[in-house]
Design an enzyme around this catalytic site. Sequence first.
Site, PDB file in Angstrom:
ATOM      1  N   GLN A  72       0.838  -1.197   0.000  1.00  0.00           N
ATOM      2  CA  GLN A  72       0.000   0.000   0.000  1.00  0.00           C
ATOM      3  C   GLN A  72       0.875   1.250   0.000  1.00  0.00           C
ATOM      4  O   GLN A  72       0.387   2.336  -0.269  1.00  0.00           O
ATOM      5  CB  GLN A  72      -0.892   0.026   1.255  1.00  0.00           C
ATOM      6  CG  GLN A  72      -1.974  -1.029   1.287  1.00  0.00           C
ATOM      7  CD  GLN A  72      -2.706  -1.062   2.622  1.00  0.00           C
ATOM      8  OE1 GLN A  72      -2.659  -2.071   3.322  1.00  0.00           O
ATOM      9  NE2 GLN A  72      -3.379   0.005   3.007  1.00  0.00           N
ATOM     10  N   PHE A 102      -5.959  -4.104   3.483  1.00  0.00           N
ATOM     11  CA  PHE A 102      -6.685  -3.890   4.738  1.00  0.00           C
ATOM     12  C   PHE A 102      -5.811  -3.271   5.823  1.00  0.00           C
ATOM     13  O   PHE A 102      -6.065  -3.456   7.010  1.00  0.00           O
ATOM     14  CB  PHE A 102      -7.318  -5.206   5.227  1.00  0.00           C
ATOM     15  CG  PHE A 102      -8.211  -5.846   4.203  1.00  0.00           C
ATOM     16  CD1 PHE A 102      -9.403  -5.233   3.827  1.00  0.00           C
ATOM     17  CD2 PHE A 102      -7.854  -7.039   3.578  1.00  0.00           C
ATOM     18  CE1 PHE A 102     -10.223  -5.796   2.852  1.00  0.00           C
ATOM     19  CE2 PHE A 102      -8.671  -7.605   2.603  1.00  0.00           C
ATOM     20  CZ  PHE A 102      -9.851  -6.988   2.242  1.00  0.00           C
ATOM     21  N   GLU A 161       0.316  -1.522   4.638  1.00  0.00           N
ATOM     22  CA  GLU A 161       0.657  -0.093   4.692  1.00  0.00           C
ATOM     23  C   GLU A 161       2.134   0.035   5.058  1.00  0.00           C
ATOM     24  O   GLU A 161       2.862   0.822   4.473  1.00  0.00           O
ATOM     25  CB  GLU A 161      -0.223   0.639   5.716  1.00  0.00           C
ATOM     26  CG  GLU A 161       0.098   2.134   5.773  1.00  0.00           C
ATOM     27  CD  GLU A 161      -0.825   2.942   6.675  1.00  0.00           C
ATOM     28  OE1 GLU A 161      -1.943   2.488   6.983  1.00  0.00           O
ATOM     29  OE2 GLU A 161      -0.411   4.052   7.076  1.00  0.00           O
ATOM     30  N   ARG A 181      -5.039   7.617  16.771  1.00  0.00           N
ATOM     31  CA  ARG A 181      -6.406   7.547  16.237  1.00  0.00           C
ATOM     32  C   ARG A 181      -7.364   6.949  17.280  1.00  0.00           C
ATOM     33  O   ARG A 181      -8.539   7.301  17.330  1.00  0.00           O
ATOM     34  CB  ARG A 181      -6.467   6.795  14.905  1.00  0.00           C
ATOM     35  CG  ARG A 181      -7.772   7.057  14.162  1.00  0.00           C
ATOM     36  CD  ARG A 181      -7.807   6.421  12.785  1.00  0.00           C
ATOM     37  NE  ARG A 181      -7.330   7.274  11.709  1.00  0.00           N
ATOM     38  CZ  ARG A 181      -8.048   8.226  11.108  1.00  0.00           C
ATOM     39  NH1 ARG A 181      -9.298   8.457  11.477  1.00  0.00           N
ATOM     40  NH2 ARG A 181      -7.536   8.932  10.128  1.00  0.00           N
ATOM     41  N   ARG A 194      -7.866  -1.736   8.914  1.00  0.00           N
ATOM     42  CA  ARG A 194      -9.130  -1.034   8.672  1.00  0.00           C
ATOM     43  C   ARG A 194      -9.740  -0.425   9.945  1.00  0.00           C
ATOM     44  O   ARG A 194     -10.240  -1.149  10.806  1.00  0.00           O
ATOM     45  CB  ARG A 194     -10.106  -2.016   8.036  1.00  0.00           C
ATOM     46  CG  ARG A 194     -11.133  -1.369   7.116  1.00  0.00           C
ATOM     47  CD  ARG A 194     -11.875  -2.445   6.371  1.00  0.00           C
ATOM     48  NE  ARG A 194     -12.676  -1.901   5.287  1.00  0.00           N
ATOM     49  CZ  ARG A 194     -13.297  -2.638   4.375  1.00  0.00           C
ATOM     50  NH1 ARG A 194     -13.203  -3.952   4.416  1.00  0.00           N
ATOM     51  NH2 ARG A 194     -13.995  -2.086   3.423  1.00  0.00           N
ATOM     52  N   PHE A 206      -7.828   1.508  12.006  1.00  0.00           N
ATOM     53  CA  PHE A 206      -6.586   2.099  12.498  1.00  0.00           C
ATOM     54  C   PHE A 206      -6.682   2.572  13.950  1.00  0.00           C
ATOM     55  O   PHE A 206      -6.385   3.710  14.274  1.00  0.00           O
ATOM     56  CB  PHE A 206      -6.225   3.267  11.572  1.00  0.00           C
ATOM     57  CG  PHE A 206      -4.762   3.609  11.488  1.00  0.00           C
ATOM     58  CD1 PHE A 206      -3.885   2.794  10.787  1.00  0.00           C
ATOM     59  CD2 PHE A 206      -4.258   4.754  12.087  1.00  0.00           C
ATOM     60  CE1 PHE A 206      -2.538   3.124  10.678  1.00  0.00           C
ATOM     61  CE2 PHE A 206      -2.902   5.085  11.995  1.00  0.00           C
ATOM     62  CZ  PHE A 206      -2.049   4.276  11.281  1.00  0.00           C
ATOM     63  N   THR A 212      -3.939  11.189  10.289  1.00  0.00           N
ATOM     64  CA  THR A 212      -3.825  11.983  11.516  1.00  0.00           C
ATOM     65  C   THR A 212      -2.524  12.786  11.520  1.00  0.00           C
ATOM     66  O   THR A 212      -2.414  13.780  12.221  1.00  0.00           O
ATOM     67  CB  THR A 212      -3.889  11.076  12.756  1.00  0.00           C
ATOM     68  OG1 THR A 212      -2.874  10.069  12.638  1.00  0.00           O
ATOM     69  CG2 THR A 212      -5.248  10.402  12.866  1.00  0.00           C
ATOM     70  N   ALA A 251      -5.991   5.249   5.297  1.00  0.00           N
ATOM     71  CA  ALA A 251      -6.785   6.275   5.984  1.00  0.00           C
ATOM     72  C   ALA A 251      -8.083   6.593   5.230  1.00  0.00           C
ATOM     73  O   ALA A 251      -8.675   7.653   5.445  1.00  0.00           O
ATOM     74  CB  ALA A 251      -5.956   7.546   6.216  1.00  0.00           C
ATOM     75  N   GLU A 259     -12.913   2.610   5.389  1.00  0.00           N
ATOM     76  CA  GLU A 259     -12.846   2.037   6.736  1.00  0.00           C
ATOM     77  C   GLU A 259     -14.136   2.149   7.567  1.00  0.00           C
ATOM     78  O   GLU A 259     -14.469   1.207   8.288  1.00  0.00           O
ATOM     79  CB  GLU A 259     -11.705   2.703   7.527  1.00  0.00           C
ATOM     80  CG  GLU A 259     -10.334   2.382   6.995  1.00  0.00           C
ATOM     81  CD  GLU A 259      -9.294   3.333   7.536  1.00  0.00           C
ATOM     82  OE1 GLU A 259      -9.246   4.497   7.083  1.00  0.00           O
ATOM     83  OE2 GLU A 259      -8.537   2.924   8.426  1.00  0.00           O
TER      84      GLU A 259
END
Length: 768
Positions: A191, A222, A226, A304, A336, A338, A434, A503, A708
Site C-alpha cells: 500500500q 486492509f 501499509e 487515532r 481497517r 486504524f 492523523t 486512511a 474504513e
Amino acid sequence: MKNIDSNTHVRGESIYVDDIPVRQGTLYACAYDSKIAHGTITKLDVSAAEQFPGVVRVLTYKDIPGINEIGGIIKDEPLLAEKEVHFQGMPIALVLAETDEIAREAVHLVKVEIEEHHPIVDPREAHEKGQLIIPTRTFKLGETENAWSKCDHVLEGTAETAGQEHLYIETQGAYAYPTENGSIRISSSTQGPTSVQKTAAWVLGVPMHKIEVDVTRLGGGFGGKEDQATAWGVFTALGAYLTKKPVKYVLDRMEDMRMTGKRNPYVSDFKIGISKDYKILAYEATYFQNAGAAADLSPAIMERTLFHSTNSYFVPNVTATAHSCRTNIPPNTAFRGFGGPQAMFVIEAAIAKAAEELGVAPSVIQKANLLQKEDEFPYGQLAGGNEAVDSWVRAENLYNIEQLRKEVTDFNSKNKLFKKGLAFMPICFGISFTKTDMNQARALVHIYQDGSVGISTAAVEMGQGVNTKMVQVAAHFLGISPSRIKIESTNTTRVANTSPSAASATADLNGKAVSIACNALVKRLKSSAIKKLGLSASCSIELKEELVVIDGKKSDLGWEELVMSAFLDRVALTENGHYSTPTIHFDKAKEKGHPFAYHVFGTAITCVTVDCLRGRYEFDYVKVAHDYGSSMNEIVDRGQTEGGIVQGIGWMTLEELMYNKQGRLMSNALSTYKIPDIYSVPKELEIDFLNTNNSDNMAIFKSKAVGEPPLMYGIGAYFAIRDAVRAFNPSANPPYYAPFTPEKVLMALYEGQTATSRVLKDVAVGRK
Ligand code: MTE
Ligand code: HPA
Ligand code: MOS
C-alpha cells in the site's frame, strides 16, 4: 460505473506479484525466523544451509551494506536480527536459492542458538515494567475530576478486543531485479510504494533514485500492507543487489500468519458518569495498546484511538489516556479503522454497562448523546453537521424501529431456547491521515496524440475500487468517455514521495490531484480551441461529451481533433497535479487542532438470533443508514460497506487471535483462525445511501471516503449478541470481550445456577 477490474478479475487475468513472469536466473528467498519470542542469539551458523545444493547464498545482518533498520515511524526494528530476538517469527537469516522449494527446505539447516528471556505478551504487564513504545498521551476536554460528583450514576469497567489477522487473499510478497549501475526495480504488493523505496534505499545504502517500486494492484491490503509489505520488498532488493540476479519472495499463508503483525489487541479501563436524563456527563478511558515488539505504525494507531474515544457522542468532560505497550509478539500494525474501532468498542461497552445498571436499552443512552453540529470533539475540532442524529433518525424511520423491536420481543416471549438481540451502532470516523503532512498527493496525466489518456497517481488499487474512481474523475474533468482512460501502475519513478494508500483518503487525495492536473490540461485545450476556431476569448467554452461546446452549443470540433491540433501547436499535453488538504492542522503539544478534513457518520441496526442450547448464532440483518455525502459510485461504495460490515462482524465474533504465554501464535492457520464465510454473513444487509451535503465536505465530488468506516458497524454484533444472551439469562454479565465466540456465548448463557437449571428443566420436560 462498475469496477474497471471486474472483467480481468473474473477471467483470472488480473496480475498480482506471483503472476509476474519470472526472468531467467531468478532466485527465490526464504527467511529463517525465530522460534523464540525473546532472547539473545548465542550462535548463528548458516554454513550447512549455504552448502545445500541449489542454495546460492545465505544472508545475515552482516551482509547488509546500508543500515539494518526498517522502522517507519521509529527506527527500532532490524530487518534481520543481530543480537536480540523480540518475537517468534522475527527474521534472522535469508536463504537465496534456485527454486522456491530449495529455499524453503534449506531454511531448516540454519543453526541458531538462543538464550531465552521472559517474554511479555500482556500489554498491562509491559506497562507495569515500563515497556512503552512512545510516551503516554492524554486527550482532555473539560474536567472529569470535578464532573463525577454531578453524575447520578458512575460506572467503571474494563473492555478488551483481540487482534485481527488481515487475511488478504494475496499474501505478502515482492519481486526485484537489478537494472543498470546498481539500481533495483521492485514489484511489490504494498500500500506504500514510497515506504518500500525509502527503506530499501536505506538498507542498501543507496540514494532513493536507485530504487524504483512498481505496484499493479494488491489482492487485498486492509492496512496489513501499509507498512508491513516493506520487509519483503527490501529482502528481494537486498538479494538482487548482492547477487545481481532477480529475486522473488512470496510468503505462503502460514509464514504470513506467523511472521506479520495484525490489528493491535487492546485492554482498556473505562469510567462513565451519567445524569438521570441519560446524558453522559463524563467519560474516562485508559487504553493499553498491545503494540508488539516494535513501533511499526502503533504510535499513529494509538493517536487515532484517542481521536475516536467518544465515537459519535458529545461528552463535555473527557479524559482519554493511551499507552503503547511493547510486547514480544510480531509488531502489530494498521488494520481497517486504524485504532478507531478499538476505542469505539470501549465507549459502547461503557454505555451498555450504564444501560444495564439503569435498566434501559443502550440505545436510549446512545441516542441522547449523539453529536450535533458544532459540538466539540475532545481534540478541539467541531462537528461539521448533524449527520450523527440524521443517520440515527433515518435508520429508525426507514426500518421502522418500533416494528423491529416488537418482532424481537414477540419472538423472545414465544421461544425459550432461541433468543433474538438487537443493537444500534452509530459511527463517526475522521477523514485525513492523523499526521497532517501525509495529506498530499500527486497525479501525472498524459494525453497522447490519439486522444487516449494515461494517468499515474499515488493510489494503490487493493480491491477498494480507487482506480475506477480515478477514471471517473478524469472522465468528468476532461469531458471524455471513460474508455479513453487508462490507469497506469503505481510507480515511484512516475509519482514520487507518496503517502500510502490508507486512511480511507486515497480517492480524495489522488482524485483531487487528478482533477487539478485535468483542469490545467483543459485550460490549455480550450485556448487551442479558441485559436483553431478563431473565436473571441470572451466566449464560454466547455469540453463535454468529447466535443467542444461554445456558449452552450455543441460545435463540430471533437476531442481527437482538438488534441491533435494542440499537439501540432506544441501545447504541453502532460500535467502534474499536486493536492494538499487545506485547513487541517494539529498541535501535539496541546493535543488540540482540526486534524480531519471531515467526518463520516452512520447508524446500523443489527439483529441476531442466538441458539441458547449451543451458543451458536446467526445474524438476521444489519440495516444501515450511512453518510456517503454524495456517492460518486454506488456499486463500489456499497461493496465497501458490505465488506467492511462483514469484516467487522468477523472481528467481533469469530476471529480469535491467540498467543500463548511463550508468545507463540496458536491460531496460525485457517483451521484454527476462523473468518466469516458466506454462512456467517447476515441474512439481510440493507444499506441506505444517506445523502448529506455539509459545507465542511471536502471529499472529491463530495463523495465521502468509505473504505474504513463501515467496519465499525460490526461492533453492533457484539452488543446484539449480548442483548440476546441477557434475554435468555437476565443475570448474565459476560465480560466486554470480543470476539464473542460461540464458546464464550455458551458460557454466558449458563452463567449462574438458576439459568442452567431452568433450561435443563425445560429441556427435560421436552419444552422448546
Ligand atoms: N477494500 C478492499 N477490497 N481491499 C482492501 O484491502 N482496505 C481497506 C479499505 N477497503 C481494503 C478495502 C482499508 S484499511 C483502507 S484504509 C481503504 O480501503 C484504503 O483505500 P481508500 O483510501 O481508497 O478507501
Ligand atoms: N490512517 C492510516 N494510516 C495512517 C494514519 C491514519 O490516520 N496516520 C498515519 N498513517
Ligand atoms: Mo487502512 S488501516 O488505513 O490501510
